[in-house]
Design a protein around this motif. Structure first.
Motif, PDB file in Angstrom:
ATOM      1  N   GLU A 141      34.377  39.770  46.128  1.00  0.00           N
ATOM      2  CA  GLU A 141      34.730  38.619  45.304  1.00  0.00           C
ATOM      3  C   GLU A 141      33.491  37.854  44.834  1.00  0.00           C
ATOM      4  O   GLU A 141      33.467  37.306  43.729  1.00  0.00           O
ATOM      5  CB  GLU A 141      35.666  37.691  46.090  1.00  0.00           C
ATOM      6  N   GLN A 142      32.458  37.840  45.649  1.00  0.00           N
ATOM      7  CA  GLN A 142      31.239  37.125  45.297  1.00  0.00           C
ATOM      8  C   GLN A 142      30.385  37.874  44.278  1.00  0.00           C
ATOM      9  O   GLN A 142      29.717  37.263  43.455  1.00  0.00           O
ATOM     10  CB  GLN A 142      30.409  36.867  46.563  1.00  0.00           C
ATOM     11  N   THR A 143      30.399  39.195  44.339  1.00  0.00           N
ATOM     12  CA  THR A 143      29.454  39.973  43.540  1.00  0.00           C
ATOM     13  C   THR A 143      30.079  40.850  42.468  1.00  0.00           C
ATOM     14  O   THR A 143      29.378  41.273  41.543  1.00  0.00           O
ATOM     15  CB  THR A 143      28.614  40.880  44.458  1.00  0.00           C
ATOM     16  N   MET A 144      31.394  41.120  42.554  1.00  0.00           N
ATOM     17  CA  MET A 144      31.966  42.116  41.654  1.00  0.00           C
ATOM     18  C   MET A 144      33.306  41.715  41.041  1.00  0.00           C
ATOM     19  O   MET A 144      33.988  42.534  40.436  1.00  0.00           O
ATOM     20  CB  MET A 144      32.138  43.446  42.403  1.00  0.00           C
ATOM     21  N   SER A 145      33.705  40.485  41.188  1.00  0.00           N
ATOM     22  CA  SER A 145      35.011  40.063  40.676  1.00  0.00           C
ATOM     23  C   SER A 145      35.079  40.070  39.156  1.00  0.00           C
ATOM     24  O   SER A 145      36.163  39.948  38.581  1.00  0.00           O
ATOM     25  CB  SER A 145      35.362  38.670  41.204  1.00  0.00           C
ATOM     26  N   PHE A 146      33.930  40.224  38.488  1.00  0.00           N
ATOM     27  CA  PHE A 146      33.920  40.257  37.016  1.00  0.00           C
ATOM     28  C   PHE A 146      34.424  41.587  36.466  1.00  0.00           C
ATOM     29  O   PHE A 146      34.689  41.692  35.275  1.00  0.00           O
ATOM     30  CB  PHE A 146      32.497  40.004  36.490  1.00  0.00           C
ATOM     31  N   TYR A 147      34.574  42.605  37.318  1.00  0.00           N
ATOM     32  CA  TYR A 147      35.053  43.899  36.845  1.00  0.00           C
ATOM     33  C   TYR A 147      36.490  43.768  36.322  1.00  0.00           C
ATOM     34  O   TYR A 147      37.328  43.117  36.944  1.00  0.00           O
ATOM     35  CB  TYR A 147      35.029  44.937  37.968  1.00  0.00           C
ATOM     36  N   SER A 148      36.750  44.408  35.202  1.00  0.00           N
ATOM     37  CA  SER A 148      38.096  44.406  34.623  1.00  0.00           C
ATOM     38  C   SER A 148      38.821  45.691  35.010  1.00  0.00           C
ATOM     39  O   SER A 148      38.239  46.769  34.985  1.00  0.00           O
ATOM     40  CB  SER A 148      38.020  44.306  33.094  1.00  0.00           C
ATOM     41  N   CYS A 149      40.085  45.540  35.344  1.00  0.00           N
ATOM     42  CA  CYS A 149      40.882  46.708  35.689  1.00  0.00           C
ATOM     43  C   CYS A 149      41.205  47.498  34.418  1.00  0.00           C
ATOM     44  O   CYS A 149      41.564  46.921  33.391  1.00  0.00           O
ATOM     45  CB  CYS A 149      42.168  46.284  36.384  1.00  0.00           C
TER      46      CYS A 149
END
Length: 286
Positions: free
Chosen positions: A145-153
């Protein structure tokens, strides 16, 4: 973790061989661990120096081995010994078990948050849905959540909401029960067809009452290359055990991986008859 999530977000459903190839392409060192009748050998895992292990304890492909409790306990001892170790549990078709009690996934037995759980709906629903998911331990989830939550499904919201409703309203559970009965009947029919054919006298079946495939070893004088050639001539696409093996030693006979999920019930007898015709040993049996 980033590389693992990239694989999930690209919706790949991976058997060990493909998983290894993709992981290696990212520069991750990769080793194959030997197995025995109880699954992955923990002493060989320890010798490998690995920090992360990827396995399918509910149904190893293609052997069908279900890891027993004793071996699972040994695996947990290994992963809990060093803090940075993790288990990646690929639980790709645990829903389809036809006898005995349901076996809990490693994730449900994990008390130290060391198991990364992966599954897919490719087997339980339809491959074209292309939806997989991953359940992270709390510590890794926080990092994600801190480092990769910007990824879009990459799966459309429409498909995700439809699947969520399908599950929440109980349709998925009913579907699984229906498919278990269907595959159990498929398994019974194809095993009965083999036992009634000339193959019965020259073959041995290895199956674990789970999944949608089994292993068929045929005692034949033909080489594997000759069987492949004969199969192509007979318009048959066969899956060989060696396709999934990293053991280069030659074995006597020919070992096939028989996936019966897509065989139409009224064609099973014809399929087994055509398979039998590939082997001269079967043709000699009246």
């Amino acid at each position: 973790l980033k590389r693992l999530v990239e694989l999930i977000l690209n919706r790949y459903f991976l058997y060990n061989k493909k998983f290894a190839s993709i992981s290696a392409s990212f520069g991750n060192p990769w080793k194959y661990i030997p197995i025995d009748d109880n699954g992955l050998m923990i002493d060989k895992l320890e010798e490998s120096g690995a920090d992360v292990v990827h396995l399918s304890p509910a149904n190893h492909f293609p052997t069908g081995i279900v890891m027993p409790v004793t071996r699972r306990l040994e695996l947990f001892e290994w992963v809990n010994r060093i803090r940075k170790r993790y288990i990646i549990e690929d639980d790709y078709d645990s829903e389809f078990r036809y006898t005995g009690r349901f076996i809990l996934p490693l994730y449900a037995q994990d008390t130290q948050s060391r198991v990364i759980y992966m599954n897919t709906f490719s087997k339980s629903l339809v491959p074209s849905l292309r939806i997989s998911y991953m359940v992270l331990p709390p510590r890794l989830l926080e990092r994600y959540e801190q480092t990769m939550s910007f990824y879009s499904c990459t799966v459309s919201s429409f498909e995700q909401y439809t699947l969520a409703r399908f599950i929440s309203e109980g349709y998925f559970e009913r579907h699984i029960n229906k498919m278990k009965n269907y595959y159990r009947e498929q398994r019974h029919k194809i095993l009965a067809a083999i036992h009634a054919s000339p193959l019965a006298a020259v073959s041995q079946i290895t199956e674990r009452n789970a999944g949608t495939h089994f292993v068929l070893h045929i005692n034949t004088k033909l080489t594997e290359a000759e069987v492949r050639k004969a199969a192509l001539a007979a318009d048959m696409c066969l899956s060989f055990y060696s396709d999934y093996s990293h053991n280069t030693e030659e074995n006597n006979g020919c070992t096939l991986v028989i996936n019966y999920a897509a065989i139409e019930a009224d064609k099973i007898a014809a399929v087994i008859e055509r398979l039998s015709s590939l082997f001269p040993e079967c043709n000699q049996i009246s």
